[in-house]
Design an enzyme around this catalytic site. Structure first.
Site, PDB file in Angstrom:
ATOM      1  N   ASP A   1       0.823  -1.228   0.000  1.00 26.22           N
ATOM      2  CA  ASP A   1       0.000   0.000   0.000  1.00 26.22           C
ATOM      3  C   ASP A   1       0.849   1.266   0.000  1.00 26.22           C
ATOM      4  OD1 ASP A   1      -2.139  -1.674   0.179  1.00 26.22           O
ATOM      5  OD2 ASP A   1      -2.452  -1.397   2.330  1.00 26.22           O
TER       6      ASP A   1
HETATM    7  P1  NAP Z   1       0.794  -4.050   3.067  1.00 27.65           P
HETATM    8  O1  NAP Z   1       0.187  -3.090   2.136  1.00 27.65           O
HETATM    9  O2  NAP Z   1      -0.084  -4.709   4.078  1.00 27.65           O
HETATM   10  O3  NAP Z   1       1.500  -5.163   2.153  1.00 27.65           O
HETATM   11  C1  NAP Z   1       2.293  -6.148   2.714  1.00 27.65           C
HETATM   12  C2  NAP Z   1       2.728  -7.073   1.584  1.00 27.65           C
HETATM   13  O4  NAP Z   1       3.659  -7.987   2.139  1.00 27.65           O
HETATM   14  C3  NAP Z   1       1.598  -7.895   1.002  1.00 27.65           C
HETATM   15  O5  NAP Z   1       1.266  -7.433  -0.276  1.00 27.65           O
HETATM   16  C4  NAP Z   1       2.128  -9.344   0.991  1.00 27.65           C
HETATM   17  O6  NAP Z   1       2.065  -9.865  -0.340  1.00 27.65           O
HETATM   18  C5  NAP Z   1       3.590  -9.189   1.403  1.00 27.65           C
HETATM   19  N1  NAP Z   1       4.026 -10.266   2.292  1.00 27.65           N
HETATM   20  C6  NAP Z   1       3.389 -10.823   3.341  1.00 27.65           C
HETATM   21  N2  NAP Z   1       4.123 -11.811   3.878  1.00 27.65           N
HETATM   22  C7  NAP Z   1       5.262 -11.867   3.151  1.00 27.65           C
HETATM   23  C8  NAP Z   1       6.428 -12.698   3.201  1.00 27.65           C
HETATM   24  N3  NAP Z   1       6.571 -13.665   4.117  1.00 27.65           N
HETATM   25  N4  NAP Z   1       7.409 -12.466   2.303  1.00 27.65           N
HETATM   26  C9  NAP Z   1       7.274 -11.514   1.346  1.00 27.65           C
HETATM   27  N5  NAP Z   1       6.202 -10.705   1.250  1.00 27.65           N
HETATM   28  C10 NAP Z   1       5.212 -10.885   2.145  1.00 27.65           C
HETATM   29  O7  NAP Z   1       2.021  -3.425   3.870  1.00 27.65           O
HETATM   30  P2  NAP Z   1       2.637  -1.969   3.864  1.00 27.65           P
HETATM   31  O8  NAP Z   1       3.003  -1.548   2.477  1.00 27.65           O
HETATM   32  O9  NAP Z   1       3.688  -2.008   4.912  1.00 27.65           O
HETATM   33  O10 NAP Z   1       1.453  -1.020   4.307  1.00 27.65           O
HETATM   34  C11 NAP Z   1       0.915  -1.029   5.611  1.00 27.65           C
HETATM   35  C12 NAP Z   1      -0.597  -1.058   5.554  1.00 27.65           C
HETATM   36  O11 NAP Z   1      -1.094  -1.412   6.848  1.00 27.65           O
HETATM   37  C13 NAP Z   1      -1.202   0.303   5.231  1.00 27.65           C
HETATM   38  O12 NAP Z   1      -2.398   0.128   4.516  1.00 27.65           O
HETATM   39  C14 NAP Z   1      -1.482   0.883   6.625  1.00 27.65           C
HETATM   40  O13 NAP Z   1      -2.493   1.869   6.638  1.00 27.65           O
HETATM   41  C15 NAP Z   1      -1.918  -0.366   7.365  1.00 27.65           C
HETATM   42  N6  NAP Z   1      -1.724  -0.317   8.831  1.00 27.65           N
HETATM   43  C16 NAP Z   1      -0.630   0.280   9.329  1.00 27.65           C
HETATM   44  C17 NAP Z   1      -0.453   0.339  10.708  1.00 27.65           C
HETATM   45  C18 NAP Z   1       0.748   1.079  11.274  1.00 27.65           C
HETATM   46  O14 NAP Z   1       0.653   1.623  12.371  1.00 27.65           O
HETATM   47  N7  NAP Z   1       1.879   1.085  10.574  1.00 27.65           N
HETATM   48  C19 NAP Z   1      -1.377  -0.285  11.571  1.00 27.65           C
HETATM   49  C20 NAP Z   1      -2.470  -0.955  11.018  1.00 27.65           C
HETATM   50  C21 NAP Z   1      -2.639  -0.955   9.621  1.00 27.65           C
HETATM   51  P3  NAP Z   1       2.050 -11.445  -0.570  1.00 27.65           P
HETATM   52  O15 NAP Z   1       0.917 -11.978   0.221  1.00 27.65           O
HETATM   53  O16 NAP Z   1       1.893 -11.589  -2.035  1.00 27.65           O
HETATM   54  O17 NAP Z   1       3.378 -11.971  -0.105  1.00 27.65           O
END
Ligand code: NAP
Length: 426
Positions: free
Chosen positions: A350
């Site tokens: 994201d």
């Molecule tokens: P993300 O959008 O959740 O994407 C994480 C990616 O990691 C997924 O597309 C997944 O794809 C991949 N993944 C998962 N396990 C993996 C593994 N073992 N090896 C390789 N890839 C792996 O993460 P982000 O870009 O860090 O964004 C964070 C999101 O979480 C935002 O939408 C944010 O608003 C939300 N959020 C953040 C917080 C905070 O405080 N930081 C709290 C709650 C929510 P695959 O499944 O294809 O591997």
């Protein structure tokens, strides 16, 4: 025991808590900050136990052992990836304690036949209302983060009149910070109700720092505070969840990645939630060392909401001893992507989705992102084409200059390290 002893303990505790917050604001001093916070809490507890109002330690000891029996295994057994849930739970317990103390204090006045002054009554009402609100909301947040209940906001007609914070989806970082703030406000109110200055100081610091953090998280996602609280953001995500395109992507091997990065001048690594799940940070450190030895400049770009809790990436990279001066916040590094040979995205999705800039229908529209698409070559390590937290497809993956490196983050980085190391020996 004279009053001077516990009063001195309280003053030193308040100082330690203030210093703790100050030191926690930088990764360089954060460990000192944690220690100062622990010392502050210890002094606060010991000082309270020494007060003459405490005449019997029996119930305190029983509660101490029950608390330790729950807290110690939670702290040691919960994996790093579950820290957001753990934080939500600890807010729930803290707030419940404040609410129960408020309730007990009210009944103590009634039982003793003592009149309650208007000031005390207001403090008791704030303490119990905020305490129970934070308790229920934190239990909900725990359920969502643990995926026991649906992660999207649960809305219904007139719901804003019934419950104040129907938050879910991408707004969870804000809600965690806000609940932290509410728990602090409940404690400060408890301090007024009990006439305890240390509780007022510690509660006020907690409330204000939590509030500032939630405002920072709102800014990071380009969302107004009222919109987060009353907009039930994230609802649209449920409908678009798991939508991925059938367009072709270019995939590459660890050998390809090693050869491109080995010949690069500047590589910017973008870690995300997948790095945390895979625990790839130590292998990433090895990769950084190998590339640096070859004269490649390696930097890390940290998005404020990457991962699942504020500071998630910083904690993991610090654990792997990646030098702090290599870590850069989004606003400081975004202009550097244009001159980077490689942007290496590890388990982030994201926070690097260019759709956030122009796709008005996207649930993350308007959220500032890391400009990885400006780099000469983009490499993305993830296991599949599955979406991230917001449940939406990412146009970055279909760009001509993007190479998809399919696999688990730790395993894939280990393969790149192996290739680079073998190449270095030749
Ligand atoms: P993300 O959008 O959740 O994407 C994480 C990616 O990691 C997924 O597309 C997944 O794809 C991949 N993944 C998962 N396990 C993996 C593994 N073992 N090896 C390789 N890839 C792996 O993460 P982000 O870009 O860090 O964004 C964070 C999101 O979480 C935002 O939408 C944010 O608003 C939300 N959020 C953040 C917080 C905070 O405080 N930081 C709290 C709650 C929510 P695959 O499944 O294809 O591997």
């Amino acid at each position: 025991m004279t009053d001077a002893v516990w009063q001195s303990a309280y003053i030193i505790a308040a100082l330690a808590i203030i210093l703790s917050i100050k030191w926690l604001s930088s990764p360089v001093t954060a460990r000192r900050g944690v220690l100062a916070g622990q010392i502050g809490m210890l002094l606060a507890v010991v000082g309270t136990l020494l007060r003459h109002e405490v005449v019997n330690y029996q119930w305190i000891l029983i509660s101490f052992f029950i608390g330790a029996a729950i807290g110690a295994p939670l702290a040691y057994l919960m994996p790093m990836t579950a820290v957001p849930q753990l934080t939500a739970l600890s807010h729930a317990f803290g707030a419940l304690a404040a609410a129960l103390v408020g309730t007990a204090e009210y009944y103590r006045y009634i039982a003793a036949g003592q009149p309650i002054t208007g000031f005390t009554m207001v403090a008791l009402v704030i303490e119990t209302v905020l305490g129970y609100l934070t308790f229920t909301a934190s239990v909900m947040a725990f359920g969502k983060l643990q995926e026991i209940v649906p992660t999207r906001p649960i809305t219904y007609l007139g719901q804003n009149f019934v419950n104040l914070i129907p938050i879910g989806g991408g707004d969870m970082p804000t809600v965690i910070a806000l609940l932290n703030s509410f728990a602090g406000a409940a404690c400060a109110a408890m301090g007024f109700a009990l006439g305890n200055r240390l509780l007022i100081v510690a509660g006020a610091i907690n409330a204000s720092s939590g509030f500032i953090l939630s405002v920072i998280m709102c800014n990071a996602m380009n969302r107004s505070f009222t919109n987060v609280l009353f907009g039930a953001f994230g609802q649209a995500q449920a409908g678009v969840a798991a939508q991925t395109s059938t367009k072709p992507v270019r995939s590459a091997t660890a050998e390809d990645a090693a050869s491109i990065m080995g010949g690069a001048r500047k590589v910017i690594v973008v870690p995300g939630y997948g790095m945390a799940v895979a625990q790839a940070q130590h292998k990433l450190r090895e990769l950084t060392d190998l590339l640096t030895k070859r004269g490649v400049e390696v930097h890390f770009a940290i998005h404020p909401v990457a991962g699942r809790m504020p500071g998630h990436m910083n904690v993991l990279l610090a654990e792997a001893n990646i030098p702090y001066d290599r870590l850069h916040e989004m606003d400081d590094i975004n202009s550097d992507f244009a001159e980077a040979d490689v942007a290496l995205v590890i388990g982030a999705n994201d926070v690097v989705n260019p759709g956030a800039r122009h796709d008005k229908t996207s649930p993350i529209y308007g959220m500032p992102i890391l400009d990885v698409d400006k780099a000469h070559t983009v490499m993305v390590i993830k296991r599949s084409m599955n979406p991230g937290f917001a449940g939406i497809d990412n146009e970055l993956y279909y760009m001509d200059r993007t190479l998809m490196l399919f696999g688990d983050a730790k395993t894939f980085v280990a393969s790149i390290v192996k290739e680079l190391a073998a190449d270095g020996r030749q």
